[in-house]
Structure formats: structure tokens, C-alpha cells
Design a protein around this motif. Structure first.
Motif, PDB file in Angstrom:
ATOM      1  N   ALA A  51      36.187  37.761  43.424  1.00  0.00           N
ATOM      2  CA  ALA A  51      37.284  37.009  42.809  1.00  0.00           C
ATOM      3  C   ALA A  51      38.316  37.953  42.199  1.00  0.00           C
ATOM      4  O   ALA A  51      39.527  37.727  42.295  1.00  0.00           O
ATOM      5  CB  ALA A  51      36.739  36.061  41.747  1.00  0.00           C
ATOM      6  N   LYS A 106      42.219  38.315  43.439  1.00  0.00           N
ATOM      7  CA  LYS A 106      43.320  38.157  42.499  1.00  0.00           C
ATOM      8  C   LYS A 106      44.230  39.378  42.522  1.00  0.00           C
ATOM      9  O   LYS A 106      45.471  39.243  42.521  1.00  0.00           O
ATOM     10  CB  LYS A 106      42.769  37.931  41.086  1.00  0.00           C
ATOM     11  N   HIS A 150      38.680  36.115  50.004  1.00  0.00           N
ATOM     12  CA  HIS A 150      38.418  34.683  49.872  1.00  0.00           C
ATOM     13  C   HIS A 150      37.364  34.231  50.886  1.00  0.00           C
ATOM     14  O   HIS A 150      36.486  33.418  50.565  1.00  0.00           O
ATOM     15  CB  HIS A 150      39.715  33.897  50.086  1.00  0.00           C
ATOM     16  N   LEU A 187      33.966  35.049  49.654  1.00  0.00           N
ATOM     17  CA  LEU A 187      33.586  34.103  48.610  1.00  0.00           C
ATOM     18  C   LEU A 187      33.140  32.773  49.220  1.00  0.00           C
ATOM     19  O   LEU A 187      32.138  32.180  48.796  1.00  0.00           O
ATOM     20  CB  LEU A 187      34.776  33.843  47.672  1.00  0.00           C
TER      21      LEU A 187
END
Length: 396
Positions: free
Chosen positions: A159, A163, A362, A365
Motif C-alpha cells: 500500500a 501510494k 495494486h 494487493l
């Protein structure tokens, strides 16, 4: 009985639609699928992630806001809802995801006053009447928290990397915008502003023909395209499909395209015509297109990265360079313009690469969350949402 194709909304006056809505076909009567409008309501821009969600959700009576991490099935749920109602003959609007070209962030069934949207960051939606209008749907109920807890450190690491990649992409887009400003100055300094104003006034007279409507205009702000991990994407052909007249604006950076579009949008609103205002996916403070469906026209910036050319009756070109820029400007500054163009292209490429990097984090994740999901719970939520929309449709 002979099978016939019918438009559900024309059929409404003849038979009870609320009964037909329960079935995809009724004894040889088949529903024509409704129209699908595709656009972006949020974008990865030089000014960070820029949201226009509020403009498009305004006026809806029921909004389902989906919550949950990556891979919880939000996009799939939205697509399923959209397909069901589109197949029943309803026009729908898909709000596409600027960070994943295969995902959607929302669907709107405007004639029913219903929307289903992804309400997770970065497109956080602030409810105005929680429970009465907006309803939260927590798809996080479907995951096994124990499995996720075991991978807590990896989730945090991914994450954080995601970001950071987005932040770097936005910073790089901002640098590209400054380079673009340099590019624009060559043309702004050689622009005939009086000619630009005359052209705008002529277009207002041509497009509106002195017409007006005694009502408040419905104004929607959107993006026709976006910077995505796969490069620049747009929905110009879909958005302009079926319009009688399309005006393709050609010109250079700084030749007055956006300023003219802003004036045309204002003219439409002042005359009471509903107008779709499409912002630039690179700089949302600029405009790329306006559509006035009540008058059957679209006028848009038809230069790269959304460059199109006339191909059907009713298409025409508006050449801003020829009309507003001093002749010979391209030739006079050829080498300087080439250099700034190369810098701009290089910087944009760098920013897109960062979006692709963010998408890769992403994706990692998503895999973690997918392995922790019980999609039967998501299916139950989908059925509950569909059931409530059915009730809304029956009450119409």
C-alpha cells in the motif's frame, strides 16, 4: 406468435412495464438493450487525483456506495448491475476507472434515479443524506480477517509503495504541465484575440440559432478521457455517437480551444440547454469538449492525445491555428517548439510509467485480498441491490 423487437420505454404506454421488468423476455417480445454512455468521473491529473463524482451523482434518489479493499469485487458487482438493467432497455452510464482500464468505478441508471459507485479512496464520496439516499455496502464482510492479518506487513508495504508511485506520477504530471505552459506561450504571444472572440460569437450564433428554453440547465462535469497505466484513453466515439453535428477543433497549445469551449458551455447554460462539460484529463482546469444533446451537437478539442477527423455527414473542422494564430508561427519557432515538444512527451511518458508501477503494486494487493474473499457474500449483496432497484423500478 411472431417475435418482435421493441423499445421498452416506447412500450411503457401500452403495457405494464413493472410486470415485464421481472423477465428478460415475455412470450416472443424481446427488449432492445438501452444505450451505454462511457466516461470518467475521476482522473490522474497534473493537479493530483481530480474528482468530478459529485456532479454526476447529483439528483439521484438512491446511491449504493461500495466499500472494501482491492479485489473485493466492486467493479464486477457494478458491471453485473449495469448489464441487467441495460439488457432491460434502460440507458446506463459507466464511470470508468482511470487507474485500471478493465475496471469501472460506478454505474448510473438515471431514469430510475439510481447509482452504484465505488466509494473507496481516492474517490471518496461524501453522503448528503445517509440512509435516505446513500446506502453503504461493506464488501469487507466477505473477507477472512485472519488471513489478512497474517499478511499485514506485506499489505502495508504494498500500500505504501502504491501510494508513493501515484504521488510521483502526479508530481511528474505537474512538471509536464509546466513544460506545456512553455509550449503554449509561443502561440499565445502570436494570437489574434479579437479573431478568437469573433469565432466564438459566430459559433454561438450557429449552434444556438437564437434558441433558448425556459428552464434551469442541467450541467454535468466529466472527463472524456484519462491518463491511465496503459496511456491516454478516451471515449469520444461513444460520447458523440448519434449526434447530428460534431465540430472538431484543431489548433496548437495556447490557441484558445479551452477558452472558447468554456464560453460555449456558459452560453448553453444561460439559454437553458442541458450541457455535458468534459474537462481535460491532464489539466482539469481546461476543457476538452461540450455536448448539448437537446440541440444534437458536440464540439471538442480534436488534437492529440484524442485526435479524430471528420468521417460522416455533419462533421466539420474548426481550425483555431488558421483563424487565430499569426501565419508562419510554426516555422518561426520550429526548433524551439520541437525541443519543448520532446521534453513534454518524455515527461508524460515518465508519469505514465509511474501509473503503471502503481497498478502493479495494486495487483499484488488484489491477489492477497482475493485469496481471503468469500464471493458468495458479494453475490448476496448483488442480489439485495438488484432487489431494491427492482422495487424502485416498479414504483416508477
Amino acid at each position: 406468435m411472431t417475435a418482435t423487437w421493441v423499445d421498452q420505454h416506447k412500450l411503457k404506454q401500452q403495457i405494464m412495464r413493472k410486470d415485464l421488468l421481472k423477465y428478460p423476455t415475455i412470450e416472443g417480445v424481446f427488449f432492445l438493450a438501452g444505450k451505454v454512455l462511457n466516461y470518467y468521473a475521476g482522473g490522474n491529473t497534473a493537479r493530483g487525483f481530480y474528482s468530478l463524482y459529485e456532479s454526476n451523482l447529483e439528483g439521484l434518489d438512491r446511491i449504493f456506495i461500495l466499500k472494501g479493499g482491492p479485489g473485493t469485487g466492486k467493479s464486477s458487482l457494478i458491471k453485473k448491475v449495469g448489464k441487467v438493467w441495460n439488457d432491460k432497455g434502460y440507458d446506463i452510464e459507466y464511470l470508468h476507472c482511470s487507474s485500471d482500464t478493465k475496471s469501472v468505478d460506478g454505474v448510473i441508471i438515471r431514469t430510475l434515479g439510481v447509482g452504484v459507485v465505488d466509494g473507496t479512496a481516492p474517490h471518496v464520496i461524501e453522503p448528503k443524506a445517509p440512509g435516505a439516499v446513500e446506502e453503504y455496502v461493506n464488501l469487507g464482510e466477505a473477507w477472512d480477517s485472519g488471513i489478512l492479518a497474517e499478511q499485514k506487513a506485506e499489505i502495508r508495504d504494498l500500500a505504501t509503495k502504491k501510494k508513493a508511485a501515484f504521488q510521483t506520477a502526479y508530481q511528474t504530471f505537474a512538471r509536464a504541465l509546466k513544460v506545456h505552459d512553455e509550449w503554449e506561450r509561443y502561440y499565445i504571444h502570436n494570437m489574434d484575440f479579437e479573431a478568437a472572440n469573433d469565432l466564438t460569437n459566430k459559433l454561438i450564433n450557429t449552434l444556438f440559432e437564437g434558441k433558448s428554453i425556459e428552464k434551469r440547465a442541467d450541467v454535468r462535469h466529466r472527463f472524456l478521457g484519462a491518463a491511465t497505466p496503459a496511456g491516454a484513453k478516451d471515449f469520444v466515439p461513444n460520447l458523440t455517437e448519434g449526434l447530428a453535428n460534431r465540430y472538431f477543433i484543431k489548433g496548437r497549445p495556447g490557441s484558445g480551444k479551452s477558452t472558447m469551449l468554456k464560453k460555449l458551455a456558459t452560453a448553453s447554460e444561460e439559454r437553458g440547454f442541458d450541457v455535458e462539460v468534459y474537462h481535460c484529463g491532464f489539466d482539469p482546469y481546461s476543457l476538452d469538449m461540450i455536448i448539448v444533446r437537446e440541440l444534437g451537437f458536440a464540439i471538442f478539442d480534436s488534437t492529440a492525445p484524442h485526435e479524430y477527423f471528420p468521417e460522416r455527414e455533419g462533421d466539420s473542422i474548426v481550425d483555431m491555428y488558421e483563424i487565430t494564430i499569426r501565419p508562419g508561427t510554426d516555422e518561426r519557432y520550429e526548433k524551439d517548439i520541437q525541443r519543448v515538444n520532446e521534453r513534454y512527451t518524455s515527461t508524460m511518458k515518465e508519469a505514465i510509467e509511474k501509473l503503471a508501477e502503481a497498478k502493479s503494486w495494486h495487483g499484488k494487493l488484489e491477489k492477497i485480498y482475493v485469496n481471503a474473499m468469500d464471493y458468495r457474500v458479494v453475490d448476496k449483496w448483488t442480489a439485495l441491490i438488484q432487489e431494491e432497484i427492482e422495487k424502485i423500478a416498479e414504483a416508477k
